[in-house]
Design an enzyme around this catalytic site. Structure first.
Site, PDB file in Angstrom:
ATOM      1  N   ASP A  29       0.863  -1.181   0.000  1.00 42.03           N
ATOM      2  CA  ASP A  29       0.000   0.000   0.000  1.00 42.03           C
ATOM      3  C   ASP A  29       0.901   1.233   0.000  1.00 42.03           C
ATOM      4  O   ASP A  29       1.902   1.269   0.716  1.00 42.03           O
ATOM      5  CB  ASP A  29      -0.901  -0.013   1.236  1.00 42.03           C
ATOM      6  CG  ASP A  29      -2.013   1.013   1.148  1.00 42.03           C
ATOM      7  OD1 ASP A  29      -1.707   2.221   1.158  1.00 42.03           O
ATOM      8  OD2 ASP A  29      -3.181   0.613   1.096  1.00 42.03           O
ATOM      9  N   ILE A  30       0.552   2.251  -0.799  1.00 40.26           N
ATOM     10  CA  ILE A  30       1.405   3.443  -0.864  1.00 40.26           C
ATOM     11  C   ILE A  30       1.281   4.334   0.375  1.00 40.26           C
ATOM     12  O   ILE A  30       2.120   5.192   0.606  1.00 40.26           O
ATOM     13  CB  ILE A  30       1.155   4.283  -2.142  1.00 40.26           C
ATOM     14  CG1 ILE A  30      -0.272   4.794  -2.207  1.00 40.26           C
ATOM     15  CG2 ILE A  30       1.529   3.488  -3.384  1.00 40.26           C
ATOM     16  CD1 ILE A  30      -0.510   5.833  -3.304  1.00 40.26           C
ATOM     17  N   HIS A  98      -9.826  -4.439  -3.980  1.00 33.34           N
ATOM     18  CA  HIS A  98      -8.520  -4.717  -3.367  1.00 33.34           C
ATOM     19  C   HIS A  98      -8.700  -5.105  -1.905  1.00 33.34           C
ATOM     20  O   HIS A  98      -9.432  -4.477  -1.173  1.00 33.34           O
ATOM     21  CB  HIS A  98      -7.545  -3.548  -3.520  1.00 33.34           C
ATOM     22  CG  HIS A  98      -8.040  -2.224  -3.050  1.00 33.34           C
ATOM     23  ND1 HIS A  98      -8.961  -1.462  -3.747  1.00 33.34           N
ATOM     24  CD2 HIS A  98      -7.720  -1.491  -1.953  1.00 33.34           C
ATOM     25  CE1 HIS A  98      -9.181  -0.333  -3.101  1.00 33.34           C
ATOM     26  NE2 HIS A  98      -8.443  -0.323  -1.992  1.00 33.34           N
ATOM     27  N   LEU A  99      -8.024  -6.179  -1.549  1.00 36.50           N
ATOM     28  CA  LEU A  99      -8.028  -6.682  -0.181  1.00 36.50           C
ATOM     29  C   LEU A  99      -6.825  -6.099   0.543  1.00 36.50           C
ATOM     30  O   LEU A  99      -5.693  -6.219   0.073  1.00 36.50           O
ATOM     31  CB  LEU A  99      -7.953  -8.209  -0.175  1.00 36.50           C
ATOM     32  CG  LEU A  99      -7.790  -8.895   1.184  1.00 36.50           C
ATOM     33  CD1 LEU A  99      -9.002  -8.639   2.079  1.00 36.50           C
ATOM     34  CD2 LEU A  99      -7.561 -10.397   0.998  1.00 36.50           C
TER      35      LEU A  99
END
Length: 140
Positions: A29-30, A98-99
């Site tokens: 994740d960003i 998205h998980l």
């Protein structure tokens, strides 16, 4: 309209891919909420949890299995410290399913604990979404 996650799948970004197979891609994740915060997405574009049907149950199980293996590979084995979940519409930052896999939950700051508050109006645990899947609506 362009989808940033579809661009990642198509290798149009410089995103480090942590896992990939015929149907799934995983990456960091960003804006991580904890030391280990990964996303796993289907290669098939699915807008969000509301777009899922009972026919997607195996896909979801595969997403969960691969996410847990990715976390385990990073020595994140304490299930009590792991959050697996989805943001639900209209609270999707990217309109591609998205998980989130987050560990350690105890490391999350105030904002992270709020954004990823399990079973809130905006974020549901994996099992809640999985158990809610219904057969597709009859088009007649």
């Amino acid at each position: 309209m362009s989808c940033v996650f579809c661009d990642i799948i198509a290798n149009k970004t410089n995103t480090e891919i942590l896992y990939e197979d015929d149907e799934l891609v995983a990456f960091r994740d960003i804006k991580p909420a904890a030391s280990f915060h990964f996303l796993i997405i289907p290669k098939r574009h699915i807008d969000n949890t509301k777009s899922l049907t009972i026919n997607d149950k195996q896909l979801l199980l595969n997403m969960k299995e691969k996410m847990l293996k990715l976390l385990e590979k990073n020595n994140q084995n304490d299930i009590n410290e792991i959050s697996l979940g989805f943001h639900v519409p209209p609270f999707n930052s990217v309109k591609h399913l998205h998980l989130h896999g987050i560990s350690k939950k105890s490391e999350m700051g105030f904002v992270g604990r709020w954004i990823f508050k399990e079973e809130s109006f905006w974020y549901k645990k994996f099992d809640t979404i999985f158990d809610s899947l219904m057969p597709p609506k009859d088009s007649n």
